[in-house]
Design an enzyme around this catalytic site. Structure first.
Site, mmCIF file in Angstrom:
data_model
loop_
_atom_site.group_PDB
_atom_site.id
_atom_site.type_symbol
_atom_site.label_atom_id
_atom_site.label_comp_id
_atom_site.label_asym_id
_atom_site.label_seq_id
_atom_site.Cartn_x
_atom_site.Cartn_y
_atom_site.Cartn_z
ATOM 1 N N THR A 1 49.085 62.969 26.125
ATOM 2 C CA THR A 1 47.815 63.703 26.158
ATOM 3 C C THR A 1 47.787 64.689 27.324
ATOM 4 O O THR A 1 47.518 65.878 27.142
ATOM 5 C CB THR A 1 46.639 62.705 26.298
ATOM 6 O OG1 THR A 1 46.733 61.766 25.235
ATOM 7 C CG2 THR A 1 45.304 63.398 26.250
ATOM 8 N N LYS B 1 47.340 57.492 38.518
ATOM 9 C CA LYS B 1 46.621 56.696 39.528
ATOM 10 C C LYS B 1 47.307 55.378 39.877
ATOM 11 O O LYS B 1 47.212 54.919 41.011
ATOM 12 C CB LYS B 1 45.157 56.466 39.147
ATOM 13 C CG LYS B 1 44.850 56.094 37.707
ATOM 14 C CD LYS B 1 44.637 57.279 36.820
ATOM 15 C CE LYS B 1 44.876 56.946 35.366
ATOM 16 N NZ LYS B 1 43.708 56.885 34.556
ATOM 17 N N GLU C 1 45.600 65.538 42.604
ATOM 18 C CA GLU C 1 44.184 65.831 42.344
ATOM 19 C C GLU C 1 43.656 65.129 41.097
ATOM 20 O O GLU C 1 42.504 64.669 41.073
ATOM 21 C CB GLU C 1 43.999 67.357 42.205
ATOM 22 C CG GLU C 1 42.574 67.804 42.025
ATOM 23 C CD GLU C 1 41.679 67.359 43.175
ATOM 24 O OE1 GLU C 1 41.761 67.945 44.252
ATOM 25 O OE2 GLU C 1 40.885 66.403 42.986
ATOM 26 N N GLY D 1 39.425 62.833 37.095
ATOM 27 C CA GLY D 1 39.889 63.753 36.042
ATOM 28 C C GLY D 1 39.895 65.199 36.511
ATOM 29 O O GLY D 1 40.608 65.568 37.439
ATOM 30 N N ILE E 1 37.593 66.825 38.087
ATOM 31 C CA ILE E 1 36.754 67.117 39.263
ATOM 32 C C ILE E 1 37.635 67.312 40.493
ATOM 33 O O ILE E 1 38.457 66.449 40.801
ATOM 34 C CB ILE E 1 35.784 65.943 39.560
ATOM 35 C CG1 ILE E 1 34.937 65.606 38.335
ATOM 36 C CG2 ILE E 1 34.901 66.248 40.763
ATOM 37 C CD1 ILE E 1 34.082 64.356 38.516
ATOM 38 N N GLY F 1 41.155 60.456 23.449
ATOM 39 C CA GLY F 1 42.194 60.582 24.490
ATOM 40 C C GLY F 1 41.675 60.265 25.882
ATOM 41 O O GLY F 1 42.255 60.701 26.870
ATOM 42 N N GLU G 1 43.024 54.448 28.566
ATOM 43 C CA GLU G 1 44.410 54.147 28.917
ATOM 44 C C GLU G 1 45.110 53.546 27.698
ATOM 45 O O GLU G 1 44.455 53.034 26.791
ATOM 46 C CB GLU G 1 44.444 53.123 30.056
ATOM 47 C CG GLU G 1 43.801 53.597 31.328
ATOM 48 C CD GLU G 1 44.442 54.859 31.882
ATOM 49 O OE1 GLU G 1 45.646 54.858 32.137
ATOM 50 O OE2 GLU G 1 43.726 55.862 32.035
ATOM 51 N N ASP H 1 41.116 50.556 36.559
ATOM 52 C CA ASP H 1 41.308 52.002 36.744
ATOM 53 C C ASP H 1 40.359 52.527 37.831
ATOM 54 O O ASP H 1 40.782 53.257 38.737
ATOM 55 C CB ASP H 1 41.044 52.707 35.398
ATOM 56 C CG ASP H 1 41.283 54.196 35.462
ATOM 57 O OD1 ASP H 1 42.455 54.608 35.501
ATOM 58 O OD2 ASP H 1 40.295 54.949 35.485
ATOM 59 N N LYS I 1 41.194 54.139 41.625
ATOM 60 C CA LYS I 1 40.656 55.447 42.027
ATOM 61 C C LYS I 1 39.852 55.339 43.321
ATOM 62 O O LYS I 1 39.971 56.193 44.198
ATOM 63 C CB LYS I 1 39.819 56.031 40.889
ATOM 64 C CG LYS I 1 40.694 56.479 39.707
ATOM 65 C CD LYS I 1 39.859 56.785 38.479
ATOM 66 C CE LYS I 1 40.713 57.334 37.344
ATOM 67 N NZ LYS I 1 39.971 57.405 36.065
HETATM 68 N N1 HSE Z 1 41.272 56.255 31.252
HETATM 69 C C1 HSE Z 1 40.859 57.098 32.327
HETATM 70 C C2 HSE Z 1 39.351 57.272 32.233
HETATM 71 C C3 HSE Z 1 41.568 58.409 32.231
HETATM 72 O O1 HSE Z 1 38.780 56.945 31.178
HETATM 73 O O2 HSE Z 1 38.727 57.709 33.194
HETATM 74 C C4 HSE Z 1 41.350 59.336 33.399
HETATM 75 O O3 HSE Z 1 41.862 58.789 34.592
#
Ligand code: HSE
Length: 404
Positions: free
Chosen positions: A11, A100, A124, A129, A131, A182, A185, A196, A200
């Site tokens: 993706t 990440k 970045e 994403g 931002i 998309g 994960e 996730d 972050k």
């Molecule tokens: N799976 C992650 C999300 C993708 O939904 O934020 C972007 O890091």
């Protein structure tokens, strides 16, 4: 001309190729050089796709090609990404990544290797994403003592929570939609169980405070226990339920956690819906700053990756100073962190008396159509104290932290 290679044509990888092709004039102008994608690495073949002409299955083609100056790693997962990125940096190639897992696990080490080789390790897209947040933390908010970073950092879960709240949608159906769009994960457990977001907030905290925050030490809860009834209570409390990652400096101790939180509608993060992410940074001079944009998806994520490629090209042969020391950040014990809690408990004989006895002054909440239970919000209390009292109370249906 600067040659680059893209590792992974999923993706984000296909998004990177698309952004570089579609915006080539503007990207080249800003980079000050023409950027040419010389290789795309993937295990798969893509017959009929123009990328087939530059496709390789062998990373050594890229590593051993001195013309390749920037490597884009968008494969995801720690291995083989870590090996490929480390080898690229050791060979003096800069790396731009959206990964990440890789950044949270090895960010400090890879930044140091890049520095030793007058190259750059840029990430970045690894948080928020599309931002811009890593670059502002590293280059813009440099005058402040940062006292808090709190964000909605996962697009998939924000999309799910928004659809459940606004449309009463069923969890499994919306998760499938997020996967089709998309956002999710490969294994969506990382999204919905909070892993996730945890990585972050660890990345953002490490960059903001200059030392490593080990993501594995962060208290993490996901959204899988949130039910339709919780949204009814949220409505009654004029609140939204959002999965937050947060780090706060309280009396010179940092406390981080990831959990769903009932956010009052007056909180700007409460209004951030769908795949959008929002990050609030508080500095002692600047006060609050908000960052907002699409937290996941092909083109927004690719936009952040390509912005790193542009930066790498602009700084060819020069390292952009980034402070993320390997030393572990000193953090407070999570059981000492202070929060308020929304609690739902089975309505058994004498329950109100028990609640009042254990929690003192609480606010009771009722929601349309929810029966057979009591719900209340505690005053501020430590996590440790709450866990003890929660066990004594028994018959808990659900608990969500509360913020205003
Ligand atoms: N799976 C992650 C999300 C993708 O939904 O934020 C972007 O890091």
């Amino acid at each position: 001309m600067v040659n680059i290679a893209v590792l992974g044509y999923g993706t984000v990888g296909s998004g990177v190729v698309e952004v570089i092709n579609t915006n080539h004039d503007i990207v080249n102008k800003r980079a000050g050089e023409e950027i040419r994608i010389k290789y795309v690495l993937d295990l798969r073949d893509f017959p009929g796709d123009p990328v087939a002409e530059i496709l390789t299955h062998d990373f050594n083609d890229i590593l051993n090609d001195d013309e390749v100056k920037v490597v884009v790693e968008v494969m995801g997962g720690v291995e083989p990404a870590y090996t490929f990125v480390k080898k690229s940096l050791l060979a003096g190639k800069s790396v731009a990544t959206s990964n990440k897992e890789l950044v949270a696990a090895h960010g400090s080490e890879l930044i140091a290797i890049a520095k030793e080789h007058a190259a750059n390790f840029l990430f970045e897209a690894s948080a928020g994403g599309g931002i811009p947040i890593i670059r502002p933390l590293n280059s813009s908010i440099t005058a402040d003592d940062i006292t808090e970073i709190t964000g909605i950092l996962n697009g998939t879960t924000n999309y799910i929570l928004t659809k459940m709240a606004n449309e009463g949608a069923d969890y499994a159906t919306v998760l499938k939609q997020a996967q089709d769009l998309g956002y999710a994960e490969r294994n969506p457990e990382a999204d919905v169980e909070g892993g996730d977001t945890c990585r972050k907030i660890a990345i953002l905290t490490s960059i903001a405070f200059g030392k490593n925050l080990d993501y594995a030490t962060i208290y993490t809860e996901g959204i899988t226990k949130i039910t339709a009834e919780d949204f009814k209570y949220a409505d009654a409390m004029k609140s939204a339920i959002k999965l937050l990652g947060t780090t706060k400096n309280v009396d010179d101790k940092l406390y981080s956690f990831v959990a769903p939180v009932m956010l009052n509608e007056t909180n700007p993060l409460a209004k951030i819906d769908d795949v959008f992410n929002g990050i609030m940074v508080h500095g002692n001079a600047v006060d609050d700053i908000m960052f907002y944009g699409r937290g996941a998806g092909k083109l927004p994520t690719a936009s952040a990756v390509v912005s790193d490629v542009v930066d790498a090209v602009k700084h060819m042969g020069t390292n952009i100073m980034t402070i993320w020391e390997p030393e572990e950040l000193e953090t407070g014990d999570f059981s000492d962190a202070v929060n308020r809690f929304f609690v739902r408990v089975a309505d058994e004989a004498g329950i109100e008396e028990k609640i009042n006895q254990l929690f003192g002054d609480v606010q009771y909440v009722s929601a349309d159509g929810v029966t057979g239970e009591k719900a209340f919000v505690t005053s501020d209390m430590t996590e440790g104290d709450f866990q003890k009292k929660k066990t004594e109370l028994g018959s808990i249906i659900n608990v969500i932290r509360v913020a205003f």
